[in-house]
Design a protein around this motif. Structure first.
Motif, PDB file in Angstrom:
ATOM      1  N   GLY A 162      51.339  15.559  69.301  1.00 43.24           N
ATOM      2  CA  GLY A 162      51.904  14.891  70.462  1.00 43.24           C
ATOM      3  C   GLY A 162      51.279  15.357  71.763  1.00 43.24           C
ATOM      4  O   GLY A 162      50.990  14.553  72.650  1.00 43.24           O
ATOM      5  N   GLU A 163      51.058  16.668  71.883  1.00 42.31           N
ATOM      6  CA  GLU A 163      50.441  17.202  73.093  1.00 42.31           C
ATOM      7  C   GLU A 163      48.979  16.777  73.195  1.00 42.31           C
ATOM      8  O   GLU A 163      48.480  16.456  74.277  1.00 42.31           O
ATOM      9  N   ALA A 164      48.288  16.755  72.045  1.00 41.58           N
ATOM     10  CA  ALA A 164      46.896  16.293  72.036  1.00 41.58           C
ATOM     11  C   ALA A 164      46.822  14.831  72.443  1.00 41.58           C
ATOM     12  O   ALA A 164      45.900  14.412  73.152  1.00 41.58           O
ATOM     13  N   LEU A 165      47.804  14.052  72.004  1.00 42.66           N
ATOM     14  CA  LEU A 165      47.860  12.631  72.359  1.00 42.66           C
ATOM     15  C   LEU A 165      48.038  12.471  73.870  1.00 42.66           C
ATOM     16  O   LEU A 165      47.352  11.664  74.512  1.00 42.66           O
ATOM     17  N   ARG A 166      48.945  13.258  74.430  1.00 41.17           N
ATOM     18  CA  ARG A 166      49.207  13.171  75.866  1.00 41.17           C
ATOM     19  C   ARG A 166      47.986  13.586  76.674  1.00 41.17           C
ATOM     20  O   ARG A 166      47.611  12.924  77.659  1.00 41.17           O
ATOM     21  N   THR A 167      47.344  14.665  76.250  1.00 40.38           N
ATOM     22  CA  THR A 167      46.181  15.180  76.971  1.00 40.38           C
ATOM     23  C   THR A 167      44.986  14.233  76.885  1.00 40.38           C
ATOM     24  O   THR A 167      44.210  14.106  77.830  1.00 40.38           O
ATOM     25  N   SER A 168      44.851  13.561  75.750  1.00 37.36           N
ATOM     26  CA  SER A 168      43.678  12.717  75.513  1.00 37.36           C
ATOM     27  C   SER A 168      43.821  11.306  76.057  1.00 37.36           C
ATOM     28  O   SER A 168      42.822  10.578  76.147  1.00 37.36           O
ATOM     29  N   LEU A 169      45.033  10.904  76.402  1.00 40.98           N
ATOM     30  CA  LEU A 169      45.298   9.502  76.747  1.00 40.98           C
ATOM     31  C   LEU A 169      44.415   8.986  77.884  1.00 40.98           C
ATOM     32  O   LEU A 169      43.709   7.984  77.733  1.00 40.98           O
ATOM     33  N   LEU A 170      44.438   9.652  79.022  1.00 45.40           N
ATOM     34  CA  LEU A 170      43.689   9.157  80.173  1.00 45.40           C
ATOM     35  C   LEU A 170      42.175   9.237  79.962  1.00 45.40           C
ATOM     36  O   LEU A 170      41.474   8.240  80.202  1.00 45.40           O
ATOM     37  N   PRO A 171      41.630  10.385  79.517  1.00 46.43           N
ATOM     38  CA  PRO A 171      40.179  10.431  79.292  1.00 46.43           C
ATOM     39  C   PRO A 171      39.704   9.403  78.265  1.00 46.43           C
ATOM     40  O   PRO A 171      38.650   8.790  78.436  1.00 46.43           O
ATOM     41  N   GLU A 172      40.484   9.211  77.209  1.00 47.13           N
ATOM     42  CA  GLU A 172      40.091   8.238  76.193  1.00 47.13           C
ATOM     43  C   GLU A 172      40.144   6.821  76.749  1.00 47.13           C
ATOM     44  O   GLU A 172      39.289   5.983  76.407  1.00 47.13           O
ATOM     45  N   TRP A 173      41.114   6.544  77.609  1.00 47.46           N
ATOM     46  CA  TRP A 173      41.192   5.207  78.206  1.00 47.46           C
ATOM     47  C   TRP A 173      39.976   4.951  79.107  1.00 47.46           C
ATOM     48  O   TRP A 173      39.399   3.876  79.102  1.00 47.46           O
ATOM     49  N   MET A 174      39.590   5.969  79.879  1.00 44.82           N
ATOM     50  CA  MET A 174      38.396   5.832  80.710  1.00 44.82           C
ATOM     51  C   MET A 174      37.166   5.534  79.852  1.00 44.82           C
ATOM     52  O   MET A 174      36.388   4.618  80.148  1.00 44.82           O
ATOM     53  N   SER A 175      36.995   6.314  78.780  1.00 44.27           N
ATOM     54  CA  SER A 175      35.847   6.118  77.890  1.00 44.27           C
ATOM     55  C   SER A 175      35.870   4.748  77.241  1.00 44.27           C
ATOM     56  O   SER A 175      34.848   4.068  77.139  1.00 44.27           O
ATOM     57  N   MET A 176      37.055   4.332  76.798  1.00 46.67           N
ATOM     58  CA  MET A 176      37.189   3.047  76.133  1.00 46.67           C
ATOM     59  C   MET A 176      36.846   1.899  77.067  1.00 46.67           C
ATOM     60  O   MET A 176      36.181   0.928  76.663  1.00 46.67           O
ATOM     61  N   ASN A 177      37.287   1.970  78.305  1.00 49.40           N
ATOM     62  CA  ASN A 177      36.985   0.913  79.263  1.00 49.40           C
ATOM     63  C   ASN A 177      35.479   0.736  79.432  1.00 49.40           C
ATOM     64  O   ASN A 177      34.961  -0.387  79.451  1.00 49.40           O
ATOM     65  N   ALA A 178      34.770   1.860  79.565  1.00 50.34           N
ATOM     66  CA  ALA A 178      33.323   1.800  79.742  1.00 50.34           C
ATOM     67  C   ALA A 178      32.629   1.305  78.476  1.00 50.34           C
ATOM     68  O   ALA A 178      31.720   0.468  78.535  1.00 50.34           O
ATOM     69  N   MET A 179      33.060   1.826  77.327  1.00 48.46           N
ATOM     70  CA  MET A 179      32.460   1.403  76.057  1.00 48.46           C
ATOM     71  C   MET A 179      32.651  -0.090  75.833  1.00 48.46           C
ATOM     72  O   MET A 179      31.711  -0.817  75.472  1.00 48.46           O
ATOM     73  N   MET A 180      33.867  -0.586  76.073  1.00 46.59           N
ATOM     74  CA  MET A 180      34.150  -1.997  75.841  1.00 46.59           C
ATOM     75  C   MET A 180      33.449  -2.889  76.851  1.00 46.59           C
ATOM     76  O   MET A 180      33.081  -4.022  76.527  1.00 46.59           O
ATOM     77  N   ALA A 181      33.250  -2.386  78.082  1.00 46.60           N
ATOM     78  CA  ALA A 181      32.552  -3.176  79.095  1.00 46.60           C
ATOM     79  C   ALA A 181      31.165  -3.562  78.600  1.00 46.60           C
ATOM     80  O   ALA A 181      30.732  -4.716  78.745  1.00 46.60           O
ATOM     81  N   GLY A 182      30.458  -2.602  78.004  1.00 49.69           N
ATOM     82  CA  GLY A 182      29.129  -2.888  77.480  1.00 49.69           C
ATOM     83  C   GLY A 182      29.171  -3.693  76.200  1.00 49.69           C
ATOM     84  O   GLY A 182      28.352  -4.607  75.994  1.00 49.69           O
TER      85      GLY A 182
ATOM     86  N   TYR B 118      33.757  -8.377  81.521  1.00 52.84           N
ATOM     87  CA  TYR B 118      34.450  -9.614  81.165  1.00 52.84           C
ATOM     88  C   TYR B 118      33.949 -10.781  82.020  1.00 52.84           C
ATOM     89  O   TYR B 118      33.719 -11.890  81.508  1.00 52.84           O
ATOM     90  N   TYR B 119      33.781 -10.549  83.318  1.00 53.02           N
ATOM     91  CA  TYR B 119      33.304 -11.611  84.214  1.00 53.02           C
ATOM     92  C   TYR B 119      31.918 -12.096  83.790  1.00 53.02           C
ATOM     93  O   TYR B 119      31.659 -13.309  83.718  1.00 53.02           O
ATOM     94  N   LEU B 120      31.014 -11.159  83.516  1.00 48.88           N
ATOM     95  CA  LEU B 120      29.657 -11.532  83.120  1.00 48.88           C
ATOM     96  C   LEU B 120      29.651 -12.237  81.770  1.00 48.88           C
ATOM     97  O   LEU B 120      28.870 -13.164  81.545  1.00 48.88           O
ATOM     98  N   ALA B 121      30.541 -11.796  80.868  1.00 44.91           N
ATOM     99  CA  ALA B 121      30.648 -12.458  79.566  1.00 44.91           C
ATOM    100  C   ALA B 121      31.115 -13.897  79.736  1.00 44.91           C
ATOM    101  O   ALA B 121      30.615 -14.817  79.075  1.00 44.91           O
ATOM    102  N   ALA B 122      32.091 -14.110  80.618  1.00 48.76           N
ATOM    103  CA  ALA B 122      32.587 -15.466  80.878  1.00 48.76           C
ATOM    104  C   ALA B 122      31.554 -16.307  81.609  1.00 48.76           C
ATOM    105  O   ALA B 122      31.457 -17.522  81.400  1.00 48.76           O
ATOM    106  N   ARG B 123      30.762 -15.644  82.460  1.00 46.17           N
ATOM    107  CA  ARG B 123      29.762 -16.360  83.263  1.00 46.17           C
ATOM    108  C   ARG B 123      28.568 -16.791  82.419  1.00 46.17           C
ATOM    109  O   ARG B 123      28.050 -17.909  82.574  1.00 46.17           O
ATOM    110  N   TYR B 124      28.108 -15.927  81.530  1.00 44.19           N
ATOM    111  CA  TYR B 124      26.891 -16.206  80.773  1.00 44.19           C
ATOM    112  C   TYR B 124      27.145 -16.460  79.290  1.00 44.19           C
ATOM    113  O   TYR B 124      26.201 -16.707  78.533  1.00 44.19           O
ATOM    114  N   GLY B 125      28.389 -16.404  78.884  1.00 42.24           N
ATOM    115  CA  GLY B 125      28.732 -16.685  77.491  1.00 42.24           C
ATOM    116  C   GLY B 125      29.843 -17.709  77.409  1.00 42.24           C
ATOM    117  O   GLY B 125      30.241 -18.314  78.403  1.00 42.24           O
ATOM    118  N   ASP B 126      30.378 -17.879  76.210  1.00 44.13           N
ATOM    119  CA  ASP B 126      31.432 -18.873  75.971  1.00 44.13           C
ATOM    120  C   ASP B 126      32.632 -18.175  75.341  1.00 44.13           C
ATOM    121  O   ASP B 126      32.613 -17.826  74.162  1.00 44.13           O
TER     122      ASP B 126
END
Length: 331
Positions: free
Chosen positions: A144-164, A301-309
């Motif tokens: 539970g503590e590891a989950l709490r500690t990792s939440l924000l850093p993992e969200w930051m990483s996920m946002n960047a990973m998914m953007a690409g 997401y914007y670029l995907a919508a702009r240049y993709g379908d």
């Protein structure tokens, strides 16, 4: 929507063959001679499945032990620690995204819906498994503590990973809709390309997180033990006593490392690995970088919508290309 091939079939099969060779070599090297932590060994193997020869080059220059007893010094630079963090991120997030993409491809979801299902799956797998579950022992805390500690850093990483990843997937699948079918080699090629782009986009974010001790970097069994907990010097196996100089680390032999206390014992921990040390990052800086990663995701997401379908779905409005039956084509 288009059915224009962005890569010939023969090139894809060459890539897949080189990928298998790369995975085989890295797995052999990790499990026989390079003392990387077990979670990172499996992380590298997973990422190599997606990144092939490019991943092999990254591994060679950032993690592979150049000679016996030198792994700690070799991976000590911050840029290599950030590589380890990014690979760990990709092993969790990209795996969740790809597994979700395989499953959703059989439900004919529109791409605009599909990418968010993949986002949730990637974030959940990366956070719940690769971060909180696999890293709790090294952090010396409960799940539970590891989950709490990792939440924000993992969200930051996920946002960047998914953007690409989402931008690459949408553009490639829009160009050739065979890439939407999990039974097609173009699907797996698009996932490889997406993971590579995701790793590149996520690296600067992970560099900042490791530098500010919000995420772990690259590790080593000699410093952190097989399970990830700092290795106690007096607990070293008896049959290793004849080789103490290479199996135990001292602050004299590794000047770039820091010393942390764990369970009343001192052990050397590589830069970026001492997660018990309080991160000296102000709240506004965390908020700024978090906002930055959200903007990166929005831009992807914007670029995907702009240049993709984003309205396309698997099997929809695809004409079979000459000599190439459409795998899993649904009428």
């Amino acid at each position: 929507m288009h059915d224009t091939p962005w890569a010939p079939a023969w090139a894809l099969w060459i890539w897949f063959g080189l990928t298998l060779l790369s995975v085989a070599y890295v797995a052999w090297d990790l499990f026989t001679r390079t003392p990387e932590m077990k979670v990172m060994k499996w992380g590298w193997v997973l990422v190599l499945l997606y990144t092939g020869p490019v991943g092999l080059l990254i591994y060679w220059f950032s993690c592979r032990e150049p000679s016996p007893g030198t792994h700690e010094q070799f991976i000590a630079p911050l840029w290599k620690q950030a590589v380890g963090s990014t690979i760990h991120c990709a092993a969790g997030d990209a795996t969740g995204i790809i597994v979700a993409a395989v499953i959703t491809s059989f439900f004919s979801l529109r791409m605009g819906v599909d990418i968010w299902v993949e986002y949730v799956a990637g974030f959940a797998f990366g956070l719940l498994i690769f971060q909180a579950l696999f890293m709790k022992d090294m952090m010396g805390v409960s799940y539970g503590e590891a989950l709490r500690t990792s939440l924000l850093p993992e969200w930051m990483s996920m946002n960047a990973m998914m953007a690409g990843m989402l931008l690459t997937m949408v553009i490639l699948m829009t160009s050739d809709m065979r890439a939407m079918e999990a039974t097609s080699p173009w699907f797996w090629a698009s996932m490889s390309a997406a993971t590579l782009v995701g790793v590149v986009v996520a690296y600067p974010v992970n560099y900042w997180l490791v530098k500010n001790k919000l995420k772990h970097g690259m590790g080593t069994e000699r410093a952190l033990g097989h399970g990830g907990s700092p290795l106690q010097e007096e607990a070293a196996p008896a049959h290793m006593d004849h080789n103490k100089d290479t199996m135990r680390i001292s602050s004299n032999s590794l000047p770039t490392a820091s010393t942390a206390t764990h369970s009343g014992h001192n052990s050397t921990v590589l830069p970026g690995m001492n997660l018990n040390e309080e991160a000296q990052v102000s709240g506004w800086r965390k908020a700024f970088v978090t906002l930055l990663t959200v903007l990166m995701l929005a831009a992807g997401y914007y670029l995907a919508a702009r240049y993709g379908d984003l309205s396309m779905r698997p099997g929809e409005a695809m004409d079979e290309m000459p000599g190439m039956p459409m795998p899993g084509h649904r009428m």
